[in-house]
Design a protein around this motif. Structure first.
Motif, PDB file in Angstrom:
ATOM      1  N   PRO A   9       0.805  -1.264  -0.074  1.00  0.00           N
ATOM      2  CA  PRO A   9       0.039  -0.019   0.179  1.00  0.00           C
ATOM      3  C   PRO A   9       0.794   1.166   0.003  1.00  0.00           C
ATOM      4  O   PRO A   9       0.411   2.265  -0.321  1.00  0.00           O
ATOM      5  CB  PRO A   9      -0.825   0.048   1.221  1.00  0.00           C
ATOM      6  N   SER A  10       2.105   1.342   0.445  1.00  0.00           N
ATOM      7  CA  SER A  10       2.999   2.276   0.636  1.00  0.00           C
ATOM      8  C   SER A  10       4.345   2.005   0.408  1.00  0.00           C
ATOM      9  O   SER A  10       4.701   0.828   0.577  1.00  0.00           O
ATOM     10  CB  SER A  10       2.711   3.011   2.065  1.00  0.00           C
ATOM     11  N   ILE A  18      16.520   4.579  -6.282  1.00  0.00           N
ATOM     12  CA  ILE A  18      15.359   3.943  -7.120  1.00  0.00           C
ATOM     13  C   ILE A  18      14.316   3.486  -6.690  1.00  0.00           C
ATOM     14  O   ILE A  18      14.149   3.018  -5.180  1.00  0.00           O
ATOM     15  CB  ILE A  18      16.043   2.250  -7.894  1.00  0.00           C
ATOM     16  N   SER A  19      12.769   3.677  -7.426  1.00  0.00           N
ATOM     17  CA  SER A  19      11.844   3.397  -6.446  1.00  0.00           C
ATOM     18  C   SER A  19      11.278   1.895  -7.451  1.00  0.00           C
ATOM     19  O   SER A  19      11.366   2.259  -8.518  1.00  0.00           O
ATOM     20  CB  SER A  19      10.690   4.524  -6.731  1.00  0.00           C
ATOM     21  N   ILE A  20      10.641   1.041  -6.926  1.00  0.00           N
ATOM     22  CA  ILE A  20      10.145  -0.005  -7.445  1.00  0.00           C
ATOM     23  C   ILE A  20       8.978  -0.497  -7.033  1.00  0.00           C
ATOM     24  O   ILE A  20       8.675  -0.607  -6.055  1.00  0.00           O
ATOM     25  CB  ILE A  20      11.202  -1.171  -7.409  1.00  0.00           C
ATOM     26  N   LEU A  21       7.989  -0.159  -8.008  1.00  0.00           N
ATOM     27  CA  LEU A  21       6.439  -0.643  -7.387  1.00  0.00           C
ATOM     28  C   LEU A  21       6.082  -1.768  -8.295  1.00  0.00           C
ATOM     29  O   LEU A  21       6.386  -1.994  -9.536  1.00  0.00           O
ATOM     30  CB  LEU A  21       5.553   0.566  -7.848  1.00  0.00           C
ATOM     31  N   ASN A  22       5.445  -2.699  -7.528  1.00  0.00           N
ATOM     32  CA  ASN A  22       4.996  -3.914  -8.156  1.00  0.00           C
ATOM     33  C   ASN A  22       3.731  -4.050  -8.252  1.00  0.00           C
ATOM     34  O   ASN A  22       2.749  -3.537  -7.445  1.00  0.00           O
ATOM     35  CB  ASN A  22       5.714  -5.146  -7.332  1.00  0.00           C
ATOM     36  N   GLY A 108      -3.448   0.343  -5.937  1.00  0.00           N
ATOM     37  CA  GLY A 108      -2.548   1.625  -5.922  1.00  0.00           C
ATOM     38  C   GLY A 108      -1.488   1.448  -4.760  1.00  0.00           C
ATOM     39  O   GLY A 108      -1.763   0.564  -3.679  1.00  0.00           O
ATOM     40  N   THR A 109      -0.415   1.913  -4.836  1.00  0.00           N
ATOM     41  CA  THR A 109       0.712   2.065  -4.063  1.00  0.00           C
ATOM     42  C   THR A 109       1.058   3.559  -3.866  1.00  0.00           C
ATOM     43  O   THR A 109       1.249   4.238  -4.911  1.00  0.00           O
ATOM     44  CB  THR A 109       1.923   1.216  -4.516  1.00  0.00           C
ATOM     45  N   ARG A 110       0.904   3.813  -2.559  1.00  0.00           N
ATOM     46  CA  ARG A 110       1.573   5.240  -2.206  1.00  0.00           C
ATOM     47  C   ARG A 110       2.832   5.418  -2.150  1.00  0.00           C
ATOM     48  O   ARG A 110       3.349   4.722  -1.174  1.00  0.00           O
ATOM     49  CB  ARG A 110       0.823   6.075  -1.019  1.00  0.00           C
TER      50      ARG A 110
ATOM     51  N   PRO B  39     -11.143   4.228  -0.950  1.00  0.00           N
ATOM     52  CA  PRO B  39      -9.973   3.725  -0.055  1.00  0.00           C
ATOM     53  C   PRO B  39     -10.200   2.241  -0.101  1.00  0.00           C
ATOM     54  O   PRO B  39     -11.046   1.725   0.198  1.00  0.00           O
ATOM     55  CB  PRO B  39     -10.195   4.232   1.157  1.00  0.00           C
ATOM     56  N   GLY B  40      -8.692   1.629  -0.371  1.00  0.00           N
ATOM     57  CA  GLY B  40      -8.763   0.222  -0.185  1.00  0.00           C
ATOM     58  C   GLY B  40      -9.062  -0.566  -1.387  1.00  0.00           C
ATOM     59  O   GLY B  40      -8.864  -1.762  -1.594  1.00  0.00           O
TER      60      GLY B  40
END
Lengths: 115, 115
Positions: A9-10, A18-22, A108-110, B39-40
């Motif tokens: 979630p975050s 580096i930012s890695i979002l999965n 989503g990922t914050r 949210p969520g």
């Protein structure tokens, strides 16, 4: 049944790193994948996409990797900047019952980039 | 922003009342979509349209109806609003590009509160 999952979630990253979002998906019929960035009180903004026939697509600081066998894609941001702090959504495209496109989004990922 | 506007931008209504949200685009795109963001849950597809009078259901279509009588307008109607429909609603269009690529552009959103 969540077909597109973003399990983190975050995420917090130092500026310049580096930012890695999965993102993981379950439906092998998805043929196209997209990443979006969203700031508060605004609509999502398209970032980058990749076809299922490719394994990498690059656009400036943003690179998307697709691993079809693992049903996994990731977004790399290098170098990360404070302005990158936002919520990131992955999405997958599939043909609907009417033979037309529809999109399934992850939760989503914050991302927070620390100065 | 691909010429997408949404109206109203904010609305407060009471349970049981009908509500119509409007999405307007100026670039003659064939595909239009309605999502809700909670949210969520990320972004969830409510309904979409692939042409005038051509619509199909998304993941969370119960309690919602849509109409598209002309290319530029896509209306989302809550026949009898409930508190569970309190959300931020986003309209989107898809721009199909060469080589099977596409990009999806979102409107600014409508914040709906059902009391």
């Amino acid at each position: 049944d969540q077909q597109v999952k973003q399990n983190s979630p975050s995420l917090s990253v130092q500026e310049g790193r580096i930012s890695i979002l999965n993102c993981d998906y379950t439906n092998s019929m998805f043929d196209y994948f997209l990443w979006y960035k969203k700031y508060p009180a605004e609509g999502p903004t398209f970032l980058i996409s990749i076809s299922s026939i490719k394994d990498k697509n690059e656009d400036g600081r943003f690179t998307v990797f697709l691993n079809k066998s693992a049903k996994h894609l990731s977004l790399h941001i290098v170098p990360s900047q404070p302005g990158d702090s936002a919520v990131y959504f992955c999405a997958a495209r599939i043909f609907g019952a009417s033979g037309t496109y529809k999109y399934i989004f992850g939760t989503g990922t914050r991302l927070k980039v620390l100065a | 922003d691909a010429g997408i506007t949404q109206s109203p931008r904010h609305k407060v209504t009471e349970t049981g009342t009908p509500v119509t949200l409007r999405c307007h685009q100026t670039e003659n795109h064939r595909y239009m979509y309605w999502y809700r963001q909670d949210p969520g849950h990320g972004l969830r597809l409510i309904h979409y349209s692939y042409g005038v009078k051509d619509t199909d259901k998304g993941e969370v279509s119960d309690g919602y109806s849509v109409s598209r009588s002309k290319t530029e307008d896509f209306l989302l109607t809550l026949e009898s609003a409930t508190s569970s429909q309190t959300s931020v609603y986003f309209c989107a269009i898809t721009q199909l590009l060469a080589g099977g690529r596409n990009e999806q552009f979102f409107g600014p959103g409508t914040r709906l509160t059902v009391l």
